[in-house]
Enzyme design. Structure first.
Site, short mmCIF file in Angstrom:
data_model
loop_
_atom_site.label_atom_id
_atom_site.label_comp_id
_atom_site.label_asym_id
_atom_site.label_seq_id
_atom_site.Cartn_x
_atom_site.Cartn_y
_atom_site.Cartn_z
CD GLU A 150 -74.99 17.37 14.72
OE1 GLU A 150 -76.17 17.73 14.79
OE2 GLU A 150 -74.04 18.17 14.61
CG ASN A 191 -68.93 14.51 12.27
OD1 ASN A 191 -67.80 14.46 12.77
ND2 ASN A 191 -69.56 15.65 12.05
CG HIS A 222 -68.85 22.21 18.11
ND1 HIS A 222 -68.27 23.12 17.27
CD2 HIS A 222 -69.49 21.32 17.32
CE1 HIS A 222 -68.57 22.80 16.01
NE2 HIS A 222 -69.30 21.71 16.02
CD GLU A 275 -68.94 19.67 12.90
OE1 GLU A 275 -69.59 20.43 13.66
OE2 GLU A 275 -69.48 18.85 12.14
CG ASP A 283 -66.23 25.68 17.60
OD1 ASP A 283 -66.57 24.84 18.45
OD2 ASP A 283 -67.01 26.09 16.72
O1 G2I Z 1 -73.98 23.95 14.53
C1 G2I Z 1 -72.60 23.81 14.42
C2 G2I Z 1 -72.22 22.59 13.64
C3 G2I Z 1 -72.62 21.34 14.39
N1 G2I Z 1 -72.24 20.13 13.69
C4 G2I Z 1 -72.66 20.04 12.29
C5 G2I Z 1 -72.30 21.30 11.53
O2 G2I Z 1 -72.78 21.22 10.20
C6 G2I Z 1 -72.80 22.54 12.22
O3 G2I Z 1 -72.42 23.66 11.41
C7 G2I Z 1 -73.29 24.77 11.45
C8 G2I Z 1 -72.73 25.85 10.53
O4 G2I Z 1 -71.50 26.26 11.04
C9 G2I Z 1 -73.68 27.03 10.50
O5 G2I Z 1 -73.26 27.96 9.50
O6 G2I Z 1 -74.56 24.37 11.02
C10 G2I Z 1 -75.48 25.44 11.15
C11 G2I Z 1 -76.89 24.94 10.87
O7 G2I Z 1 -77.22 23.85 11.69
C12 G2I Z 1 -75.09 26.56 10.20
O8 G2I Z 1 -75.95 27.66 10.38
C13 G2I Z 1 -76.74 27.98 9.29
C14 G2I Z 1 -77.80 28.95 9.76
O9 G2I Z 1 -78.60 28.29 10.74
C15 G2I Z 1 -78.67 29.35 8.62
O10 G2I Z 1 -79.59 30.33 9.05
C16 G2I Z 1 -77.82 29.88 7.48
O11 G2I Z 1 -78.62 30.14 6.35
O12 G2I Z 1 -75.96 28.59 8.26
C17 G2I Z 1 -76.74 28.86 7.12
C18 G2I Z 1 -75.81 29.34 5.99
O13 G2I Z 1 -75.13 30.48 6.40
#
Ligand code: G2I
Length: 365
Positions: free
Chosen positions: A167, A210, A247, A275, A277
């Protein structure tokens, strides 16, 4: 973050496009080896039928959930750690590396014959404060390179492909890099630096760029990434693959997604859906996404961003292939069918598309 919300692609008319080779394939599909079809009854095995993988994001904390791990091991042959390989987890303070959570996922993958995508080495988000507060270029460069080298060395031989940089491009019409500590302190060259460092750290790993919202060919962000990859290939900067996060809104992929994948592939890189969804998980929208990949020879695999709706970061949008109870949703059958696998009613709806050439491109109905 945002995603596209466009209408579904019109279906393709195939009947007149079937050539003699394809007819032979159809005959075979209709008469031969029912056992082979039975083996195509999961997402992973169906994707493997065309040499592709089908993966999912995995959270280490859910591996002990037997519904989750049963689906994971039955359906998926590629794993991306959802958060565990990100900088805030792997190097929370300078020089102190923590690979425990990601190791749990990698060990699971090794035990179950799944391959790994590494996500991600250099990203402006989930970045610890000690990194984002660095203002000296020499310091940041050595910190970034050490992070890449240490994480890649730890997983050498265990990670098939790395999202080296994630990103880095801005949303909107600029087509330029986004603001980040890496961009602001190191300048435009930070992406090249990261890829060169990654290649030296593990020459056998595939190195990917990515991003999201780069699925629509005419968008400035897509063009910005395309121009970067073209420049990298022209100058010998090591980049092997481009990940399209995908997404999507309820309408699924933009109409030109296949064109985008194909144009990037023509630069000499593999392309992957990394990724996926889709809000409300329309079967048509999912099928259109899978078909876009199946129609591009160098689209080597697809990954959904979680297993059950209850595992998704998109709370309330039910964007995945399994419901909270772990049951298959209609989109599951649509994806399995589009991959060429056997659906619940026993059909194998695979036909060869004349536009594919050399038997490498597939269109499915
Ligand atoms: O935002 C969706 C995805 C976009 N592209 C990059 C990916 O790495 C990203 O994944 C998401 C995860 O699916 C989430 O799970 O990235 C988020 C953060 O940017 C993740 O969220 C984080 C929460 O913001 C935190 O509060 C939490 O502690 O997940 C953490 C672990 O559960």
């Amino acid at each position: 973050m945002s995603w596209f919300n466009e209408g579904p692609r019109p279906g393709k008319v195939l009947a007149s496009a079937i050539g003699s080779t394809a007819a032979a394939v159809l005959v075979l599909a209709g008469t031969a080896a029912p056992d082979a079809h039975a083996a195509s009854g999961t997402l992973g095995t169906a994707a493997a039928g065309s040499g592709r993988y089908f993966g999912t994001a995995v959270a280490a904390g859910k591996l002990g959930d037997s519904v989750y791990s049963t689906l994971l091991d039955r359906e998926f042959n590629m794993i991306t750690p959802e958060n565990e390989m990100k900088w805030d987890t792997t190097e929370p303070s300078r020089g102190n590396f923590n690979f425990g959570p990601a190791d749990r996922i990698v060990n699971h993958a090794s035990a179950h014959g799944q391959r790994m995508r590494g996500h991600t080495l250099v990203w402006h988000s989930q970045l610890p404060g000690w990194v984002s507060s660095i203002t000296d270029a020499n310091t940041l460069r050595s910190v970034m390179d050490k992070h890449i080298i240490t994480e890649m060395n730890h997983y050498k031989g265990k990670v098939y492909a790395w999202d080296v940089v994630n990103e880095a491009f801005a949303d909107g019409g600029s087509g330029q890099h986004r603001s980040s500590v890496f961009q602001n302190v190191l300048g435009n060259g930070f992406i090249e630096e990261a890829f060169r460092t990654a290649r030296a750290a593990d020459p056998a790993a595939k190195l990917c760029y990515n991003d999201y919202n780069i699925e629509n060919w005419s968008d400035a962000k897509t063009q910005g990434v395309y121009n970067m990859v073209r420049d990298f290939k022209a100058r010998g900067v090591p980049v092997d693959c481009v990940g399209f996060q995908s997404h999507f809104g309820a309408g699924g992929p933009p109409v030109g997604f296949r064109t985008t994948l194909s144009n990037f592939a023509s630069l000499g890189v593999d392309v992957q859906v990394t990724e996926l969804d889709i809000a409300q998980a329309s079967p048509t929208a999912y099928a259109n996404t899978v078909k876009a990949c199946m129609n591009v020879a160098r689209c080597t695999g697809m990954t959904v961003w979680g297993i059950r709706d209850s595992d998704s970061w998109r709370t309330g949008e039910n964007p995945l292939l399994f419901d909270a109870a772990g049951s298959k949703k209609p989109a599951y059958e649509a994806v399995l069918s589009a991959l060429g696998g056997q659906t619940a009613n026993g059909t194998t709806p695979q036909v060869r598309d004349s536009s594919g050439g050399a038997g490498q491109h597939w269109t499915l109905r």
